[in-house]
Design an enzyme around this catalytic site. Structure first.
Site, PDB file in Angstrom:
ATOM      1  N   ASN A   1       0.867  -1.184   0.000  1.00 41.34           N
ATOM      2  CA  ASN A   1       0.000   0.000   0.000  1.00 41.34           C
ATOM      3  C   ASN A   1       0.902   1.231   0.000  1.00 41.34           C
ATOM      4  O   ASN A   1       1.509   1.559   1.021  1.00 41.34           O
ATOM      5  CB  ASN A   1      -0.898  -0.032   1.247  1.00 41.34           C
TER       6      ASN A   1
ATOM      7  N   LYS B   1       0.073   4.280  -0.252  1.00 42.94           N
ATOM      8  CA  LYS B   1      -0.534   5.480   0.356  1.00 42.94           C
ATOM      9  C   LYS B   1      -0.244   6.696  -0.541  1.00 42.94           C
ATOM     10  O   LYS B   1      -0.252   6.558  -1.754  1.00 42.94           O
ATOM     11  CB  LYS B   1      -0.057   5.645   1.795  1.00 42.94           C
TER      12      LYS B   1
ATOM     13  N   HIS C   1      -9.553   1.019   4.917  1.00 48.41           N
ATOM     14  CA  HIS C   1      -8.275   1.178   5.627  1.00 48.41           C
ATOM     15  C   HIS C   1      -8.505   2.106   6.823  1.00 48.41           C
ATOM     16  O   HIS C   1      -9.311   3.032   6.749  1.00 48.41           O
ATOM     17  CB  HIS C   1      -7.223   1.775   4.674  1.00 48.41           C
TER      18      HIS C   1
ATOM     19  N   GLU D   1      -6.890   4.505   7.951  1.00 51.10           N
ATOM     20  CA  GLU D   1      -6.695   5.929   7.659  1.00 51.10           C
ATOM     21  C   GLU D   1      -7.948   6.513   7.014  1.00 51.10           C
ATOM     22  O   GLU D   1      -8.314   7.667   7.257  1.00 51.10           O
ATOM     23  CB  GLU D   1      -5.460   6.107   6.754  1.00 51.10           C
TER      24      GLU D   1
ATOM     25  N   GLU E   1      -5.375  -5.027  10.524  1.00 45.50           N
ATOM     26  CA  GLU E   1      -4.356  -3.989  10.689  1.00 45.50           C
ATOM     27  C   GLU E   1      -4.585  -3.282  12.022  1.00 45.50           C
ATOM     28  O   GLU E   1      -5.365  -2.326  12.096  1.00 45.50           O
ATOM     29  CB  GLU E   1      -4.448  -2.963   9.548  1.00 45.50           C
TER      30      GLU E   1
ATOM     31  N   GLY F   1       2.692   2.147  10.804  1.00 41.73           N
ATOM     32  CA  GLY F   1       3.648   3.248  10.662  1.00 41.73           C
ATOM     33  C   GLY F   1       4.375   3.591  11.954  1.00 41.73           C
ATOM     34  O   GLY F   1       5.028   4.621  12.065  1.00 41.73           O
TER      35      GLY F   1
ATOM     36  N   SER G   1       3.558  -2.299  10.230  1.00 43.38           N
ATOM     37  CA  SER G   1       5.010  -2.351  10.411  1.00 43.38           C
ATOM     38  C   SER G   1       5.647  -3.676   9.961  1.00 43.38           C
ATOM     39  O   SER G   1       6.611  -4.155  10.559  1.00 43.38           O
ATOM     40  CB  SER G   1       5.384  -2.037  11.863  1.00 43.38           C
TER      41      SER G   1
HETATM   42  P1  13P Z   1       3.149   0.286   7.604  1.00 46.52           P
HETATM   43  O1  13P Z   1       3.613  -1.021   7.013  1.00 46.52           O
HETATM   44  O2  13P Z   1       3.902   1.470   7.123  1.00 46.52           O
HETATM   45  O3  13P Z   1       3.042   0.190   9.100  1.00 46.52           O
HETATM   46  O4  13P Z   1       1.638   0.498   7.070  1.00 46.52           O
HETATM   47  C1  13P Z   1       0.730  -0.511   7.215  1.00 46.52           C
HETATM   48  C2  13P Z   1      -0.466  -0.182   6.425  1.00 46.52           C
HETATM   49  O5  13P Z   1      -1.249   0.684   6.787  1.00 46.52           O
HETATM   50  C3  13P Z   1      -0.697  -0.927   5.167  1.00 46.52           C
HETATM   51  O6  13P Z   1      -1.970  -0.712   4.676  1.00 46.52           O
END
Ligand code: 13P
Length: 256
Positions: A10, A12, A96, A98, A168, A174, A214
């Site tokens: 992803n 982003k 997601h 976010e 997740e 992150g 992560s």
């Molecule tokens: P990270 O791997 O940067 O923690 O992000 C995870 C994520 O949100 C994947 O959709």
């Protein structure tokens, strides 16, 4: 029943058109010949068409990071399942954390998006997971159960096995704090039991439940060694060719 692992990067809000073309070209070459694993990259929406062109004919697939549930009409700024499939997208990330947190996507909106994907020809990667406060208050089971039931509630039993579920935990995204393999396995096992309740064991054994938060080249194999972790949703570590390809390679083992 064997489940084929699925790894999705992803991206982003990262990588422009030139970077997308160049990195996808590298990934495609570096992963040629890697078997027993399905893999995709979800780039920014504006580069989806170019990304689909770039990977055509290879085993690298393209996912959208979002999709709207309506087919057409007065919905400024949105795009539909059909808009994505006509480009050649095979998957869409839906719900997601976010998007849930920053763009107010409720369980109901997420469920409508999952339903639209299932009715079209797009595989939804439907995300769920608890935040830190919920984990510390011992609410993981109830939060995850409510989110997953809402997703499963719109899925038809015949199409169910196409669904991909992505756990997740928000506190692991992150932050560099990965859930331990045991913490993730515990939730994945719960989710598989929820699927069994709804669709029976044979469907539950086919649905892939992937982990995100992560994930990196060092922890991917340990996570994948868990019985119910069928793949990985990777943020930061999917931005560069070397780490993403290493993660895909460590996931290339069929799930019994
Ligand atoms: P990270 O791997 O940067 O923690 O992000 C995870 C994520 O949100 C994947 O959709």
């Amino acid at each position: 029943m064997m489940r084929k692992p699925f790894v999705c990067g992803n991206w982003k809000l990262n990588h422009n058109l030139a970077e997308t073309r160049s990195i996808l070209g590298e990934m495609k070459n570096s992963l040629a010949g890697v078997q027993q694993v399905e893999y995709a990259i979800a780039p920014v929406a504006t580069v989806l068409a170019a990304a689909c062109e770039q990977v055509k004919g290879s085993a690298l697939h393209i996912a959208a990071q979002n999709v709207f549930y309506e087919k057409k009409g007065a919905f400024t700024g949105e795009w539909s399942v059909a808009h994505l499939t006509e480009l050649g997208c095979d998957y869409a990330i839906v719900g997601h954390s976010e998007r849930r947190a920053l763009f107010n996507e409720s369980d109901e909106i997420v469920a409508r998006k999952v339903k639209a994907c299932m009715e079209g020809d797009l595989i939804p990667i439907a995300c769920f997971g608890e935040n830190l406060q919920q984990r510390e208050s011992d609410l993981v089971k109830s939060v995850v159960t409510a989110q997953v039931k809402s997703i499963l509630g719109v899925v038809d039993s015949e199409a169910a096995e196409r669904l991909i579920l992505a756990y997740e935990p928000i506190w692991a995204i992150g932050t560099g704090k990965t859930a331990t393999a045991e913490q993730a396995q515990e939730v994945h096992m719960l989710v598989r039991a929820l699927i069994t309740d709804q669709f029976g064991q044979s469907v539950a054994e086919k649905i892939r439940i992937i982990y995100g938060g992560s994930v990196n080249a060092d922890n991917a194999a340990t996570l994948m060694a868990q019985k119910d972790i069928d793949g990985l949703l990777v943020g930061g570590a999917s931005l560069s060719t070397a780490s993403f390809c290493s993660i895909v390679k460590s996931a290339s083992v069929l799930r019994a």
